[in-house]
Design an enzyme around this catalytic site. Structure first.
Site, PDB file in Angstrom:
ATOM      1  CG  ASP B  17      59.747  57.074  35.280  1.00 45.61           C
ATOM      2  OD1 ASP B  17      58.676  56.971  34.761  1.00 45.61           O
ATOM      3  OD2 ASP B  17      59.882  56.364  36.285  1.00 45.61           O
ATOM      4  CG  ASP B 136      49.537  55.088  40.541  1.00 51.56           C
ATOM      5  OD1 ASP B 136      49.399  54.581  39.313  1.00 51.56           O
ATOM      6  OD2 ASP B 136      50.022  55.928  40.841  1.00 51.56           O
TER       7      ASP B 136
END
Lengths: 203, 257
Positions: B17, B136
Protein backbone atom coordinates in the site's frame (compact mmCIF):
# COMPACT_ATOMS: atom_id res chain seq x y z
CA UNK A 1 20.92 6.83 -22.79
CA UNK A 2 24.01 7.86 -24.68
CA UNK A 3 24.33 11.19 -26.50
CA UNK A 4 26.28 9.86 -29.42
CA UNK A 5 26.28 6.29 -30.66
CA UNK A 6 29.60 4.63 -30.02
CA UNK A 7 31.08 1.56 -31.60
CA UNK A 8 29.44 -0.71 -29.04
CA UNK A 9 25.91 0.30 -28.24
CA UNK A 10 22.38 -0.98 -28.68
CA UNK A 11 19.96 0.94 -30.83
CA UNK A 12 16.31 0.52 -29.84
CA UNK A 13 13.87 0.82 -32.71
CA UNK A 14 11.52 3.54 -31.52
CA UNK A 15 8.31 2.85 -33.43
CA UNK A 16 5.75 3.49 -30.74
CA UNK A 17 4.66 -0.07 -29.99
CA UNK A 18 4.49 -0.28 -26.23
CA UNK A 19 6.55 1.11 -23.44
CA UNK A 20 10.31 0.84 -23.53
CA UNK A 21 11.00 2.33 -20.12
CA UNK A 22 11.55 -1.09 -18.53
CA UNK A 23 13.90 -2.15 -21.32
CA UNK A 24 16.06 0.96 -21.08
CA UNK A 25 16.07 0.62 -17.29
CA UNK A 26 17.31 -2.97 -17.58
CA UNK A 27 20.07 -1.92 -20.00
CA UNK A 28 21.07 0.86 -17.61
CA UNK A 29 21.28 -1.58 -14.71
CA UNK A 30 23.58 -3.72 -16.85
CA UNK A 31 25.53 -0.62 -17.89
CA UNK A 32 24.91 -1.41 -21.53
CA UNK A 33 24.98 1.78 -23.61
CA UNK A 34 21.94 2.35 -25.80
CA UNK A 35 20.12 4.94 -27.84
CA UNK A 36 16.96 5.37 -29.86
CA UNK A 37 16.61 4.57 -33.54
CA UNK A 38 14.17 6.72 -35.48
CA UNK A 39 15.88 6.96 -38.85
CA UNK A 40 17.80 4.74 -41.24
CA UNK A 41 20.95 6.67 -40.45
CA UNK A 42 20.51 5.92 -36.76
CA UNK A 43 19.88 2.27 -37.59
CA UNK A 44 23.38 2.12 -39.07
CA UNK A 45 25.09 3.88 -36.16
CA UNK A 46 24.70 1.17 -33.53
CA UNK A 47 26.49 -2.16 -33.19
CA UNK A 48 23.33 -3.99 -32.05
CA UNK A 49 19.62 -3.42 -32.59
CA UNK A 50 16.65 -4.30 -30.37
CA UNK A 51 13.09 -4.35 -31.71
CA UNK A 52 10.82 -4.12 -28.66
CA UNK A 53 7.06 -4.46 -28.73
CA UNK A 54 3.96 -5.20 -26.74
CA UNK A 55 0.34 -5.33 -27.77
CA UNK A 56 -1.10 -6.22 -31.15
CA UNK A 57 1.29 -7.67 -33.77
CA UNK A 58 -0.69 -6.37 -36.74
CA UNK A 59 -0.86 -2.89 -35.26
CA UNK A 60 2.84 -3.03 -34.38
CA UNK A 61 3.69 -3.94 -37.99
CA UNK A 62 1.68 -0.97 -39.26
CA UNK A 63 3.60 1.31 -36.90
CA UNK A 64 6.91 -0.15 -38.00
CA UNK A 65 5.99 0.46 -41.65
CA UNK A 66 5.27 4.09 -40.82
CA UNK A 67 8.88 4.56 -39.72
CA UNK A 68 10.05 3.65 -43.22
CA UNK A 69 12.66 1.35 -41.69
CA UNK A 70 11.29 -2.02 -42.82
CA UNK A 71 13.62 -2.63 -45.78
CA UNK A 72 16.67 -1.35 -43.91
CA UNK A 73 15.93 -3.66 -40.96
CA UNK A 74 15.65 -6.65 -43.29
CA UNK A 75 19.07 -5.84 -44.74
CA UNK A 76 20.82 -5.58 -41.36
CA UNK A 77 23.85 -7.77 -40.83
CA UNK A 78 24.53 -6.77 -37.21
CA UNK A 79 22.94 -8.61 -34.28
CA UNK A 80 19.22 -7.86 -33.99
CA UNK A 81 17.02 -8.95 -31.07
CA UNK A 82 13.23 -8.88 -31.23
CA UNK A 83 11.46 -9.00 -27.88
CA UNK A 84 7.90 -10.37 -27.51
CA UNK A 85 5.88 -8.77 -30.32
CA UNK A 86 9.24 -7.54 -31.65
CA UNK A 87 10.16 -11.21 -32.07
CA UNK A 88 6.86 -12.02 -33.73
CA UNK A 89 7.51 -9.22 -36.24
CA UNK A 90 10.51 -11.21 -37.51
CA UNK A 91 8.18 -13.99 -38.65
CA UNK A 92 6.27 -14.23 -41.92
CA UNK A 93 2.73 -13.86 -40.66
CA UNK A 94 0.63 -13.51 -37.54
CA UNK A 95 -2.90 -14.69 -36.92
CA UNK A 96 -3.24 -11.56 -34.82
CA UNK A 97 -4.85 -9.17 -37.28
CA UNK A 98 -4.06 -11.66 -40.09
CA UNK A 99 -0.95 -9.58 -40.71
CA UNK A 100 1.99 -10.12 -43.03
CA UNK A 101 5.16 -9.36 -41.08
CA UNK A 102 8.86 -8.87 -41.87
CA UNK A 103 9.36 -12.47 -43.04
CA UNK A 104 12.98 -12.54 -41.95
CA UNK A 105 12.36 -15.92 -40.35
CA UNK A 106 9.89 -18.06 -42.35
CA UNK A 107 7.65 -19.00 -39.41
CA UNK A 108 4.05 -18.44 -38.41
CA UNK A 109 2.78 -16.62 -35.32
CA UNK A 110 -0.37 -18.35 -34.08
CA UNK A 111 -3.10 -17.94 -31.49
CA UNK A 112 -3.13 -20.35 -28.54
CA UNK A 113 -5.85 -22.92 -28.90
CA UNK A 114 -8.49 -22.46 -26.19
CA UNK A 115 -9.53 -26.08 -26.69
CA UNK A 116 -6.27 -27.19 -25.07
CA UNK A 117 -7.66 -26.20 -21.68
CA UNK A 118 -5.05 -23.56 -21.03
CA UNK A 119 -5.52 -20.03 -19.81
CA UNK A 120 -4.84 -17.25 -22.25
CA UNK A 121 -2.68 -15.16 -22.04
CA UNK A 122 0.26 -17.38 -21.14
CA UNK A 123 1.22 -15.17 -18.22
CA UNK A 124 3.96 -15.76 -15.72
CA UNK A 125 7.28 -17.52 -15.22
CA UNK A 126 8.17 -20.60 -17.20
CA UNK A 127 11.37 -22.53 -17.79
CA UNK A 128 12.63 -23.00 -21.32
CA UNK A 129 14.64 -25.73 -22.99
CA UNK A 130 17.43 -23.77 -24.58
CA UNK A 131 20.14 -24.97 -26.91
CA UNK A 132 23.82 -24.21 -26.73
CA UNK A 133 23.50 -20.67 -28.03
CA UNK A 134 25.47 -17.55 -27.07
CA UNK A 135 22.22 -15.83 -26.11
CA UNK A 136 21.82 -18.28 -23.20
CA UNK A 137 25.44 -18.36 -22.08
CA UNK A 138 25.75 -18.58 -18.27
CA UNK A 139 21.97 -18.98 -17.93
CA UNK A 140 21.16 -21.81 -15.52
CA UNK A 141 19.27 -24.75 -17.10
CA UNK A 142 16.38 -24.35 -14.65
CA UNK A 143 16.18 -20.55 -15.02
CA UNK A 144 12.71 -19.18 -15.62
CA UNK A 145 11.63 -16.28 -17.78
CA UNK A 146 8.60 -14.01 -17.61
CA UNK A 147 6.09 -14.51 -20.42
CA UNK A 148 2.93 -12.63 -21.23
CA UNK A 149 1.40 -13.33 -24.63
CA UNK A 150 -1.63 -14.80 -26.38
CA UNK A 151 0.09 -15.62 -29.67
CA UNK A 152 3.10 -17.88 -30.11
CA UNK A 153 5.67 -18.74 -32.74
CA UNK A 154 5.40 -22.27 -34.09
CA UNK A 155 8.20 -24.64 -33.12
CA UNK A 156 10.67 -25.32 -35.91
CA UNK A 157 13.96 -27.07 -35.06
CA UNK A 158 15.84 -25.13 -37.74
CA UNK A 159 15.29 -21.77 -36.08
CA UNK A 160 14.44 -22.74 -32.51
CA UNK A 161 17.05 -21.94 -29.86
CA UNK A 162 14.71 -22.34 -26.88
CA UNK A 163 11.39 -24.10 -26.67
CA UNK A 164 8.65 -24.08 -24.08
CA UNK A 165 5.51 -26.11 -23.55
CA UNK A 166 2.26 -24.37 -22.79
CA UNK A 167 -0.70 -26.14 -24.32
CA UNK A 168 1.68 -27.09 -27.09
CA UNK A 169 5.40 -26.83 -27.76
CA UNK A 170 6.43 -23.52 -29.26
CA UNK A 171 9.51 -21.34 -29.63
CA UNK A 172 10.54 -19.21 -26.67
CA UNK A 173 13.55 -18.02 -28.66
CA UNK A 174 14.60 -18.21 -32.29
CA UNK A 175 17.61 -17.38 -34.39
CA UNK A 176 18.29 -16.99 -38.07
CA UNK A 177 21.78 -15.74 -38.86
CA UNK A 178 22.14 -12.38 -37.08
CA UNK A 179 18.46 -12.15 -36.16
CA UNK A 180 17.40 -13.30 -32.69
CA UNK A 181 14.03 -13.22 -31.02
CA UNK A 182 12.71 -13.97 -27.55
CA UNK A 183 9.04 -14.39 -26.70
CA UNK A 184 9.56 -13.68 -22.98
CA UNK A 185 10.56 -10.34 -21.51
CA UNK A 186 14.24 -10.43 -20.52
CA UNK A 187 13.87 -6.97 -18.96
CA UNK A 188 11.34 -8.47 -16.53
CA UNK A 189 12.92 -11.88 -16.03
CA UNK A 190 15.14 -11.29 -13.02
CA UNK A 191 18.81 -12.17 -13.20
CA UNK A 192 18.35 -14.68 -16.01
CA UNK A 193 16.88 -11.97 -18.21
CA UNK A 194 19.63 -9.54 -17.36
CA UNK A 195 22.19 -12.16 -18.27
CA UNK A 196 20.49 -12.68 -21.62
CA UNK A 197 20.54 -8.96 -22.41
CA UNK A 198 24.21 -8.85 -21.48
CA UNK A 199 24.87 -11.89 -23.69
CA UNK A 200 23.16 -10.22 -26.61
CA UNK A 201 25.25 -7.08 -26.19
CA UNK A 202 28.38 -9.24 -26.41
CA UNK A 203 27.41 -11.15 -29.57
CA UNK B 1 17.53 -32.15 -26.01
CA UNK B 2 15.80 -33.10 -22.80
CA UNK B 3 15.41 -30.26 -20.41
CA UNK B 4 13.40 -29.54 -17.34
CA UNK B 5 9.72 -30.24 -17.65
CA UNK B 6 7.84 -27.10 -18.55
CA UNK B 7 5.30 -25.98 -16.02
CA UNK B 8 4.04 -22.48 -15.61
CA UNK B 9 5.02 -21.41 -12.11
CA UNK B 10 2.48 -20.39 -9.53
CA UNK B 11 3.23 -16.79 -8.62
CA UNK B 12 3.75 -15.26 -5.19
CA UNK B 13 2.83 -11.58 -5.08
CA UNK B 14 3.45 -9.21 -2.18
CA UNK B 15 1.12 -6.21 -2.18
CA UNK B 16 2.33 -2.81 -1.02
CA UNK B 17 0.00 0.00 0.00
CA UNK B 18 1.38 3.36 -1.03
CA UNK B 19 0.35 6.77 0.22
CA UNK B 20 1.94 9.96 -1.07
CA UNK B 21 4.72 7.89 -2.59
CA UNK B 22 5.51 6.08 0.67
CA UNK B 23 4.59 2.57 1.73
CA UNK B 24 2.24 2.35 4.65
CA UNK B 25 1.61 -0.44 7.17
CA UNK B 26 4.54 -1.36 9.31
CA UNK B 27 7.29 -3.25 7.63
CA UNK B 28 9.56 -5.43 9.62
CA UNK B 29 12.63 -6.05 7.51
CA UNK B 30 15.69 -5.61 9.64
CA UNK B 31 18.04 -4.82 6.80
CA UNK B 32 16.01 -2.06 5.19
CA UNK B 33 17.43 1.41 5.55
CA UNK B 34 14.06 3.00 4.89
CA UNK B 35 11.02 0.76 5.25
CA UNK B 36 8.79 3.49 3.84
CA UNK B 37 10.64 3.63 0.56
CA UNK B 38 8.66 1.60 -1.98
CA UNK B 39 11.66 1.28 -4.26
CA UNK B 40 13.90 -0.23 -1.64
CA UNK B 41 11.16 -2.50 -0.37
CA UNK B 42 10.34 -3.65 -3.90
CA UNK B 43 13.97 -4.44 -4.64
CA UNK B 44 14.15 -6.41 -1.41
CA UNK B 45 11.12 -8.48 -2.37
CA UNK B 46 12.52 -9.12 -5.85
CA UNK B 47 15.75 -10.25 -4.24
CA UNK B 48 13.82 -12.65 -1.99
CA UNK B 49 12.14 -14.26 -4.97
CA UNK B 50 8.80 -12.49 -5.29
CA UNK B 51 7.46 -13.20 -8.77
CA UNK B 52 5.60 -9.97 -9.16
CA UNK B 53 4.54 -6.98 -7.06
CA UNK B 54 1.33 -5.04 -6.70
CA UNK B 55 1.37 -1.42 -5.56
CA UNK B 56 -1.93 -0.07 -4.37
CA UNK B 57 -2.12 3.71 -4.33
CA UNK B 58 -4.32 4.84 -1.46
CA UNK B 59 -3.49 8.52 -1.77
CA UNK B 60 -6.57 10.68 -1.86
CA UNK B 61 -5.13 14.08 -2.77
CA UNK B 62 -5.10 15.77 -6.16
CA UNK B 63 -1.33 15.64 -6.21
CA UNK B 64 -1.45 11.86 -6.20
CA UNK B 65 -0.94 11.22 -9.87
CA UNK B 66 2.35 13.04 -10.17
CA UNK B 67 3.74 11.43 -7.04
CA UNK B 68 2.64 8.01 -8.23
CA UNK B 69 4.18 8.41 -11.68
CA UNK B 70 7.50 9.35 -10.12
CA UNK B 71 7.31 6.33 -7.84
CA UNK B 72 6.49 4.01 -10.74
CA UNK B 73 9.48 5.29 -12.70
CA UNK B 74 11.76 4.81 -9.71
CA UNK B 75 10.44 1.26 -9.21
CA UNK B 76 10.80 0.40 -12.91
CA UNK B 77 14.40 1.62 -12.88
CA UNK B 78 15.26 -0.74 -10.03
CA UNK B 79 13.00 -3.74 -10.40
CA UNK B 80 13.74 -6.70 -12.67
CA UNK B 81 10.36 -8.39 -12.19
CA UNK B 82 6.88 -7.30 -13.34
CA UNK B 83 4.65 -5.05 -11.28
CA UNK B 84 1.06 -3.84 -11.24
CA UNK B 85 -0.26 -0.46 -10.17
CA UNK B 86 -3.75 -0.08 -8.75
CA UNK B 87 -5.77 2.69 -7.21
CA UNK B 88 -7.34 5.79 -8.65
CA UNK B 89 -7.21 4.79 -12.32
CA UNK B 90 -10.40 6.06 -13.91
CA UNK B 91 -9.50 6.86 -17.48
CA UNK B 92 -7.25 5.87 -20.37
CA UNK B 93 -4.89 8.77 -19.73
CA UNK B 94 -4.17 7.54 -16.19
CA UNK B 95 -3.30 4.11 -17.51
CA UNK B 96 -1.18 5.44 -20.35
CA UNK B 97 0.90 7.57 -18.00
CA UNK B 98 1.55 4.51 -15.82
CA UNK B 99 2.43 2.37 -18.84
CA UNK B 100 4.93 4.94 -20.06
CA UNK B 101 6.42 5.14 -16.59
CA UNK B 102 7.17 1.41 -16.74
CA UNK B 103 4.18 -0.31 -15.12
CA UNK B 104 3.54 -3.77 -16.58
CA UNK B 105 -0.11 -3.88 -15.64
CA UNK B 106 -2.72 -1.69 -14.08
CA UNK B 107 -5.50 -2.84 -11.83
CA UNK B 108 -8.93 -1.27 -11.85
CA UNK B 109 -11.67 -1.91 -9.35
CA UNK B 110 -14.47 0.58 -8.68
CA UNK B 111 -13.85 2.45 -11.94
CA UNK B 112 -14.63 -0.77 -13.82
CA UNK B 113 -17.80 -1.34 -11.82
CA UNK B 114 -18.98 2.20 -12.47
CA UNK B 115 -17.95 2.12 -16.12
CA UNK B 116 -17.46 -1.42 -17.47
CA UNK B 117 -16.59 -0.01 -20.91
CA UNK B 118 -13.32 1.13 -19.36
CA UNK B 119 -12.12 -2.50 -19.39
CA UNK B 120 -12.80 -2.74 -23.11
CA UNK B 121 -11.16 0.61 -23.84
CA UNK B 122 -8.04 -0.25 -21.86
CA UNK B 123 -7.72 -3.70 -23.41
CA UNK B 124 -8.08 -2.25 -26.87
CA UNK B 125 -5.57 0.51 -26.25
CA UNK B 126 -2.88 -1.46 -24.42
CA UNK B 127 -3.69 -5.16 -24.78
CA UNK B 128 -5.47 -7.51 -22.39
CA UNK B 129 -2.19 -8.37 -20.67
CA UNK B 130 -2.15 -4.84 -19.25
CA UNK B 131 -5.58 -4.95 -17.63
CA UNK B 132 -6.14 -6.54 -14.24
CA UNK B 133 -9.66 -6.27 -12.87
CA UNK B 134 -9.64 -6.29 -9.07
CA UNK B 135 -12.79 -7.50 -7.39
CA UNK B 136 -13.62 -7.22 -3.69
CA UNK B 137 -16.26 -9.73 -2.74
CA UNK B 138 -18.31 -10.34 0.38
CA UNK B 139 -20.92 -12.91 1.31
CA UNK B 140 -24.36 -11.42 1.91
CA UNK B 141 -27.38 -13.66 2.47
CA UNK B 142 -25.54 -16.67 1.15
CA UNK B 143 -24.35 -15.05 -2.07
CA UNK B 144 -21.12 -13.33 -3.05
CA UNK B 145 -21.59 -9.72 -4.10
CA UNK B 146 -19.08 -7.26 -5.49
CA UNK B 147 -18.27 -4.57 -2.92
CA UNK B 148 -16.60 -1.19 -3.29
CA UNK B 149 -14.77 1.13 -0.91
CA UNK B 150 -12.87 -1.61 0.85
CA UNK B 151 -15.97 -3.70 1.42
CA UNK B 152 -18.15 -0.95 2.85
CA UNK B 153 -20.38 -0.46 -0.17
CA UNK B 154 -22.34 -3.33 -1.66
CA UNK B 155 -23.18 -3.30 -5.38
CA UNK B 156 -25.89 -5.04 -7.34
CA UNK B 157 -23.32 -7.22 -9.08
CA UNK B 158 -23.01 -10.89 -8.29
CA UNK B 159 -19.32 -11.68 -8.05
CA UNK B 160 -19.16 -14.60 -10.46
CA UNK B 161 -21.30 -12.87 -13.07
CA UNK B 162 -19.25 -9.70 -12.83
CA UNK B 163 -15.96 -11.55 -13.23
CA UNK B 164 -17.26 -13.35 -16.32
CA UNK B 165 -18.39 -10.03 -17.73
CA UNK B 166 -14.98 -8.52 -17.00
CA UNK B 167 -13.31 -11.41 -18.84
CA UNK B 168 -15.57 -10.95 -21.84
CA UNK B 169 -14.82 -7.24 -21.92
CA UNK B 170 -11.07 -7.79 -22.06
CA UNK B 171 -9.68 -8.28 -18.56
CA UNK B 172 -6.37 -10.12 -18.83
CA UNK B 173 -6.35 -11.20 -15.21
CA UNK B 174 -8.58 -11.16 -12.14
CA UNK B 175 -7.45 -10.18 -8.65
CA UNK B 176 -10.12 -11.54 -6.33
CA UNK B 177 -10.13 -10.44 -2.69
CA UNK B 178 -12.52 -12.02 -0.24
CA UNK B 179 -13.41 -9.29 2.24
CA UNK B 180 -14.72 -11.97 4.61
CA UNK B 181 -11.29 -13.57 4.74
CA UNK B 182 -9.13 -10.44 4.38
CA UNK B 183 -7.32 -9.66 7.61
CA UNK B 184 -8.42 -12.87 9.34
CA UNK B 185 -5.22 -14.81 8.61
CA UNK B 186 -7.47 -17.87 8.57
CA UNK B 187 -6.77 -18.89 4.99
CA UNK B 188 -7.97 -17.99 1.50
CA UNK B 189 -11.57 -18.52 0.39
CA UNK B 190 -10.69 -21.67 -1.54
CA UNK B 191 -14.30 -22.64 -2.27
CA UNK B 192 -15.16 -19.38 -3.98
CA UNK B 193 -11.79 -19.14 -5.72
CA UNK B 194 -12.18 -22.63 -7.18
CA UNK B 195 -15.70 -21.90 -8.37
CA UNK B 196 -14.64 -18.69 -10.08
CA UNK B 197 -11.42 -20.18 -11.42
CA UNK B 198 -13.30 -23.07 -13.02
CA UNK B 199 -15.61 -20.66 -14.80
CA UNK B 200 -13.01 -18.38 -16.46
CA UNK B 201 -10.17 -18.76 -18.92
CA UNK B 202 -7.83 -16.00 -17.71
CA UNK B 203 -5.37 -16.05 -14.82
CA UNK B 204 -6.69 -15.39 -11.32
CA UNK B 205 -4.84 -14.05 -8.28
CA UNK B 206 -6.15 -15.13 -4.87
CA UNK B 207 -6.19 -12.49 -2.15
CA UNK B 208 -7.42 -12.19 1.41
CA UNK B 209 -6.79 -14.45 4.36
CA UNK B 210 -3.16 -15.56 4.06
CA UNK B 211 -1.83 -16.34 7.51
CA UNK B 212 0.51 -19.28 7.08
CA UNK B 213 2.54 -21.18 4.53
CA UNK B 214 -0.09 -23.93 4.59
CA UNK B 215 -2.71 -21.46 3.39
CA UNK B 216 -0.73 -20.90 0.21
CA UNK B 217 -0.32 -24.63 -0.36
CA UNK B 218 -4.04 -25.06 0.20
CA UNK B 219 -5.15 -22.34 -2.23
CA UNK B 220 -2.92 -23.68 -5.01
CA UNK B 221 -3.95 -27.29 -4.41
CA UNK B 222 -7.65 -26.74 -3.85
CA UNK B 223 -8.43 -23.80 -6.11
CA UNK B 224 -5.56 -24.16 -8.61
CA UNK B 225 -5.27 -20.36 -8.79
CA UNK B 226 -2.44 -18.88 -10.83
CA UNK B 227 -1.08 -16.61 -8.14
CA UNK B 228 -1.55 -15.72 -4.48
CA UNK B 229 -1.23 -12.26 -3.04
CA UNK B 230 -0.63 -11.15 0.52
CA UNK B 231 0.54 -8.08 2.37
CA UNK B 232 1.06 -8.15 6.11
CA UNK B 233 2.41 -11.70 6.45
CA UNK B 234 5.22 -10.68 4.13
CA UNK B 235 5.71 -7.16 5.44
CA UNK B 236 5.96 -8.29 9.06
CA UNK B 237 8.32 -11.08 8.14
CA UNK B 238 5.88 -13.74 9.36
CA UNK B 239 6.36 -15.60 6.10
CA UNK B 240 9.63 -15.39 4.23
CA UNK B 241 9.28 -15.86 0.50
CA UNK B 242 12.21 -18.30 0.10
CA UNK B 243 10.77 -20.51 2.87
CA UNK B 244 7.31 -20.30 1.34
CA UNK B 245 8.50 -21.25 -2.12
CA UNK B 246 10.60 -24.13 -0.83
CA UNK B 247 7.61 -25.51 1.02
CA UNK B 248 5.35 -25.11 -2.02
CA UNK B 249 7.92 -26.90 -4.14
CA UNK B 250 8.12 -29.75 -1.60
CA UNK B 251 4.35 -30.04 -1.93
CA UNK B 252 4.66 -30.47 -5.68
CA UNK B 253 3.49 -26.99 -6.60
CA UNK B 254 5.51 -25.50 -9.47
CA UNK B 255 7.30 -22.35 -8.33
CA UNK B 256 10.28 -20.32 -9.47
CA UNK B 257 13.12 -21.01 -7.04
Amino acid sequence: MIDKPTEKAIGIVNYGAGNIFSLTAALERQQIPYGMVNTEQELQMYSHIIIPGVGHAGAAMEKLKQTGLVEAIKQLEKPVLGICVGMQLLTAHSEEGNADLLNIVPLQTKLFDRELGIKIPHMGWNNVNFTNNPLFKHVKPDAQFYFVHSYFIEYNPIFDIASVNYGNKFSAAIQKDNFYGVQFHPEKSGQAGEQLLKNFSLI
Amino acid sequence: MTGPENMLSKRIIPCLDVKDGRTVKGVNFVDLRDAGDPVELAAQYAQQGADELVFLDITATHERRKTMIEMVKAVARQLNIPFTIGGGITEIADAEALLNAGADKISINSAAVRNPQLIEQLAKAFGVQFVVVAVDTKLVDGKNWVHLNGGRLITELETEKWIKQAEEMGAGEILLTSMDHDGTKAGFDCGLLKKINDSINIPIIASGGAGSVDHFTEVFQKANVDAALAASVFHYGEILIPDLKNELSRNGIPVRL
